[in-house]
Structure formats: C-alpha cells, structure tokens
Design an enzyme around this catalytic site. Structure first.
Site, short mmCIF file in Angstrom:
data_model
loop_
_atom_site.label_atom_id
_atom_site.label_comp_id
_atom_site.label_asym_id
_atom_site.label_seq_id
_atom_site.Cartn_x
_atom_site.Cartn_y
_atom_site.Cartn_z
N GLU A 198 -56.92 -13.24 52.00
CA GLU A 198 -56.76 -11.96 52.67
C GLU A 198 -57.47 -11.92 54.02
O GLU A 198 -57.31 -10.97 54.77
CB GLU A 198 -57.22 -10.81 51.77
N HIS A 199 -58.24 -12.94 54.34
CA HIS A 199 -58.93 -12.95 55.63
C HIS A 199 -58.11 -13.61 56.74
O HIS A 199 -58.24 -13.25 57.90
CB HIS A 199 -60.28 -13.65 55.50
N HIS A 200 -57.32 -14.63 56.37
CA HIS A 200 -56.56 -15.36 57.39
C HIS A 200 -55.07 -15.42 57.08
O HIS A 200 -54.29 -15.96 57.85
CB HIS A 200 -57.07 -16.80 57.51
N CYS A 238 -57.61 -21.99 55.03
CA CYS A 238 -58.37 -21.44 56.15
C CYS A 238 -59.61 -22.28 56.43
O CYS A 238 -60.22 -22.16 57.49
CB CYS A 238 -58.72 -19.97 55.94
N HIS A 296 -58.60 -23.98 50.08
CA HIS A 296 -58.31 -22.86 50.98
C HIS A 296 -57.95 -23.40 52.36
O HIS A 296 -58.80 -24.01 53.00
CB HIS A 296 -59.55 -21.96 51.08
ZN LIG Z 1 -59.36 -17.33 54.73
#
Ligand SMILES: [Zn+2]
Length: 191
Positions: free
Chosen positions: A84-86, A154, A152
């Site tokens: 949900e961050h990237h 990211c 992940h």
């Molecule tokens: Zn991320």
C-alpha cells in the site's frame, strides 16, 4: 470502503495516460494506445479483493468429521499482492493452519481467503493478521496459525535493491499462541 464516489473507467484510464506522459513517453504512439485500458483491466484483477466478503467464503462448513481434532495445515499457498506504500508487487507464500472445534471448512476456502486479502493494497503484517482473524472469527476453532513469507518489490527492484530478501510474519491465536508444542509443530511444517 470510501464514501467518495468510485471513479469511472474513463477517469482511471485518463490517470494512467497522465502517468505515461509524466514518464516522458507519448501515450498517443502506437504501442501505448491501448495501454491505459490494459492497465485498468490488470488493476481490476489485482484489486478484486475489495468486492468480496471474506466471511462469506468460510460460511459453508462440514460437521461430520468423526471427532477429528488435530492440526489442519495448507502449506505454501502462493499469492500476489501489492504494497500500500508503493503499489509494488508483493510475491509470497502463506501457510495457514487451524485446529478445528467440531467443524471444518473445505481446504480450497483457506486459499481463497488468502487470495481475497492479497488482492487489496496491503502491508504484510496486516494481511497476516486479517487472514488469521477471519478464520478465527468465522470457524471459532481451537486455534489458528498463519505464516507468510514474501518478497517486496518495493525493496527488491527499487529503493535499497535487496533482491534476495524476504519478510516473514506470523499470527498465532488460541492454542497456537498458548501451547508451545502446537506452535512448534506448525513452525516445523512451514520451513
Ligand atoms: Zn512498498
């Protein structure tokens, strides 16, 4: 989820077009013409988990189990999610276990619960807890254990670029939390 009106498909395609322009490319060149609509269809698939009710998946259970009360483990359930961050891919596997309390659920339903939560914007810690809590709330078993191992993108393909790392999270409830032997037995199956 949100009280704001859901954007139309055309609005989302326009947003993708903006991103393409922002990269420095030309969204009107031949190879990119269909890209916004393809991306929207892909997102439809990646984020399908918002339209399903996780509790409904586990509603149908079986009671004729001859008193079976040992651990049930579905191992290595492969999933694809997005952080949900990237909004970058999270690729991993989940181990889902429970000890029933008089009723069991079809094993494919455990995989479907994993997929449902994976198809949302996630952080792995939250997803691990959501899967365990849902099984615990609906089946009311003696205990639930969930372990997730995932890489992940990211941090494997951008940012700190550590391609060989994976993140391990777990959530233990009921006898998986209270009984060291049960927890050990499960952890032993997930390595
Ligand atoms: Zn991320």
């Amino acid at each position: 989820m949100s009280s704001e009106k859901k954007p139309t498909r055309a609005e989302v395609e326009a947003a993708i077009k903006t991103i393409i322009r922002w990269t420095g490319d030309d969204p009107s060149r031949d190879g990119l013409l269909e890209t916004p609509s393809r991306v929207v269809r892909a997102y439809d698939e990646y984020f399908r988990g918002y339209n399903e009710d996780p509790k409904a998946i586990l509603q149908k259970t079986f009671k004729e189990i001859e008193g079976y009360d040992e651990m049930i483990v579905l191992r290595g359930i492969r999933f694809e999610s997005h952080c949900e961050h990237h909004m970058a891919p999270i690729i991993g596997r989940a181990w889902v276990a429970y000890i029933p309390n008089g009723r069991v659920v079809g094993i494919s339903k455990l995989a479907r619960v994993v997929d449902l939560y994976a198809r949302r914007l996630q952080i792995q810690e939250k997803m691990t807890a959501q899967i365990a809590n849902t099984i615990n709330d609906v089946l009311k078993p003696q205990g639930v254990g969930v372990i997730i191992k995932a890489s992940h993108h990211c941090m494997t393909t951008r940012g700190v670029h550590k391609p060989d790392t994976d993140l391990v999270t777990s959530r233990m409830l009921g006898c998986f939390r209270d009984n060291a032997l049960t927890r050990q037995e499960f952890l032993g199956m997930a390595t």
